[in-house]
Design an enzyme around this catalytic site. Structure first.
Site, PDB file in Angstrom:
ATOM      1  N   SER A   1      44.384  44.333  32.241  1.00  0.00           N
ATOM      2  CA  SER A   1      45.105  43.265  31.532  1.00  0.00           C
ATOM      3  C   SER A   1      46.075  43.890  30.535  1.00  0.00           C
ATOM      4  CB  SER A   1      44.106  42.364  30.800  1.00  0.00           C
ATOM      5  OG  SER A   1      44.807  41.380  30.060  1.00  0.00           O
TER       6      SER A   1
ATOM      7  N   HIS B   1      47.798  43.495  35.585  1.00  0.00           N
ATOM      8  CA  HIS B   1      47.652  42.066  35.293  1.00  0.00           C
ATOM      9  C   HIS B   1      48.543  41.698  34.111  1.00  0.00           C
ATOM     10  CE1 HIS B   1      45.310  38.300  35.549  1.00  0.00           C
ATOM     11  NE2 HIS B   1      45.359  38.279  34.220  1.00  0.00           N
TER      12      HIS B   1
ATOM     13  N   ASP C   1      49.679  38.780  31.785  1.00  0.00           N
ATOM     14  CA  ASP C   1      49.365  37.420  31.324  1.00  0.00           C
ATOM     15  C   ASP C   1      50.598  36.784  30.708  1.00  0.00           C
ATOM     16  OD1 ASP C   1      46.214  38.700  30.517  1.00  0.00           O
ATOM     17  OD2 ASP C   1      46.551  37.036  31.898  1.00  0.00           O
TER      18      ASP C   1
ATOM     19  N   GLY D   1      43.887  31.971  27.564  1.00  0.00           N
ATOM     20  CA  GLY D   1      44.682  31.918  26.337  1.00  0.00           C
ATOM     21  C   GLY D   1      44.516  33.122  25.446  1.00  0.00           C
ATOM     22  N   PHE D   2      43.324  33.713  25.464  1.00  0.00           N
ATOM     23  CA  PHE D   2      43.090  34.809  24.520  1.00  0.00           C
ATOM     24  C   PHE D   2      42.187  35.878  25.117  1.00  0.00           C
ATOM     25  CE2 PHE D   2      45.058  32.725  20.959  1.00  0.00           C
ATOM     26  CZ  PHE D   2      44.941  31.376  21.268  1.00  0.00           C
TER      27      PHE D   2
ATOM     28  N   GLY E   1      39.308  38.943  24.470  1.00  0.00           N
ATOM     29  CA  GLY E   1      38.183  39.120  23.546  1.00  0.00           C
ATOM     30  C   GLY E   1      37.186  37.985  23.491  1.00  0.00           C
TER      31      GLY E   1
ATOM     32  N   ASP F   1      38.610  36.992  35.779  1.00  0.00           N
ATOM     33  CA  ASP F   1      39.433  37.269  34.610  1.00  0.00           C
ATOM     34  C   ASP F   1      38.793  36.680  33.352  1.00  0.00           C
ATOM     35  OD1 ASP F   1      42.919  36.414  33.777  1.00  0.00           O
ATOM     36  OD2 ASP F   1      41.483  37.828  32.897  1.00  0.00           O
ATOM     37  N   GLY F   2      38.396  37.599  32.446  1.00  0.00           N
ATOM     38  CA  GLY F   2      37.843  37.134  31.167  1.00  0.00           C
ATOM     39  C   GLY F   2      36.496  37.755  30.887  1.00  0.00           C
TER      40      GLY F   2
ATOM     41  N   GLY G   1      39.908  44.194  30.742  1.00  0.00           N
ATOM     42  CA  GLY G   1      40.552  43.978  29.434  1.00  0.00           C
ATOM     43  C   GLY G   1      39.807  44.660  28.314  1.00  0.00           C
TER      44      GLY G   1
ATOM     45  N   SER H   1      36.943  44.258  27.042  1.00  0.00           N
ATOM     46  CA  SER H   1      35.489  44.523  27.104  1.00  0.00           C
ATOM     47  C   SER H   1      35.145  45.570  28.156  1.00  0.00           C
ATOM     48  CB  SER H   1      34.727  43.223  27.415  1.00  0.00           C
ATOM     49  OG  SER H   1      35.272  42.585  28.546  1.00  0.00           O
TER      50      SER H   1
HETATM   51  C1  DX5 Z   1      43.059  35.407  29.012  1.00  0.00           C
HETATM   52  C2  DX5 Z   1      43.726  36.365  29.989  1.00  0.00           C
HETATM   53  C3  DX5 Z   1      42.876  37.561  30.314  1.00  0.00           C
HETATM   54  C4  DX5 Z   1      42.496  38.357  29.076  1.00  0.00           C
HETATM   55  C5  DX5 Z   1      41.361  39.286  29.421  1.00  0.00           C
HETATM   56  O1  DX5 Z   1      43.698  34.166  29.090  1.00  0.00           O
HETATM   57  O2  DX5 Z   1      43.991  35.700  31.210  1.00  0.00           O
HETATM   58  O3  DX5 Z   1      43.553  38.381  31.252  1.00  0.00           O
HETATM   59  O4  DX5 Z   1      43.578  39.129  28.626  1.00  0.00           O
HETATM   60  O5  DX5 Z   1      40.926  39.859  28.237  1.00  0.00           O
HETATM   61  P1  DX5 Z   1      39.350  40.170  28.057  1.00  0.00           P
HETATM   62  O6  DX5 Z   1      39.004  41.127  29.154  1.00  0.00           O
HETATM   63  O7  DX5 Z   1      39.267  40.773  26.693  1.00  0.00           O
HETATM   64  O8  DX5 Z   1      38.635  38.864  28.195  1.00  0.00           O
HETATM   65 ZN    ZN Z   2      44.786  36.790  32.897  1.00  0.00          ZN
END
Ligand code: DX5
Ligand code: ZN
Length: 221
Positions: free
Chosen positions: A9, A34, A36, A143-144, A146, A177-178, A199, A201
């Protein structure tokens, strides 16, 4: 089970050191990047944009994996200069014209992917299975970075694999994803996922990036 692939990500990556990071990704055979894209309407955030995609293409040959968290994506695909071989995810919740959006992505030689928020049922895919190369199962609300995995989404991954296989669509990929941490990635792999968005984690955390990627690759084997 389809071969597992990693899609870091890039919203979690630091701008400084990006060249070194991309070199490392290429050395480690990272399969996708990836990206976003958020519009502040479909989700309450802005992150990467069209220029980030263009810059990334100039810096590496690793194909982009565009995650469009934007409303009415079918009207905006031309903004992204989509290249053959890239993956492009549109959210089923963000358009009244899902089939049109998926068909237009394929017409550009890219891989159409339907993205589903955690609460969205798989049945939304019933009449677009021929238009899909992948399903993106959001394991957090978009959206975010973490955030914490929503436990029910693990079962949804398995349901999705079964849903696709039972209908003769075993070739359709499942991207997750997430909060794809190493422990979560192992469970997601067991449930049937094959493309993993890495991402904060998993690989964008403390420690050596090369070692983080190695451990992550092992977890999704
Ligand atoms: C969230 C994004 C993800 C996010 C993943 O809306 O689509 O790609 O950046 O981040 P982590 O792995 O920290 O959840
Ligand atoms: Zn994503």
């Amino acid at each position: 089970m389809l071969l597992s692939e990693i899609s870091p990500s890039m919203m979690c990556a630091d701008e400084d050191g990006l060249s070194v990071l991309l070199d490392m990704f290429e050395e480690n055979g990272i399969e996708h990047l990836h990206m976003d894209i958020m519009d502040g309407v479909f989700v309450n955030n802005f992150t990467l944009g069209t220029d980030d995609c263009r810059r990334m293409r100039r810096r590496t040959a690793i194909p982009l994996d565009l995650h469009l968290m934007i409303t009415e994506p079918e009207k905006k695909l031309a903004w992204f200069d989509i290249q053959p071989g890239e993956m492009v995810s549109v959210h089923v919740e963000a358009t009244c014209h899902l089939q049109k959006a998926l068909a237009e992505i394929r017409a550009r030689g890219a891989h159409p992917v339907a993205a589903l928020n955690p609460a969205t049922p798989l049945s939304v895919l019933d009449y677009v299975l021929d238009d899909l190369d992948g399903v993106l199962i959001m394991t957090v609300n978009p959206g975010f970075a973490g955030q914490k995995l929503i436990p029910a989404t693990l079962g949804k991954i398995a349901d999705c694999r079964r849903y696709l296989d039972d209908r003769g669509y075993g070739h359709v990929r499942i991207e997750v994803d997430g909060n794809v941490s190493i422990p979560n990635a192992e469970k997601m792999r067991a449930a049937g996922a094959d493309i993993f968005v890495a991402g904060t984690s998993s690989i964008f955390c403390d420690g050596d990036m090369g070692e983080n990627i190695g451990r992550f690759r092992e977890a999704i084997r």
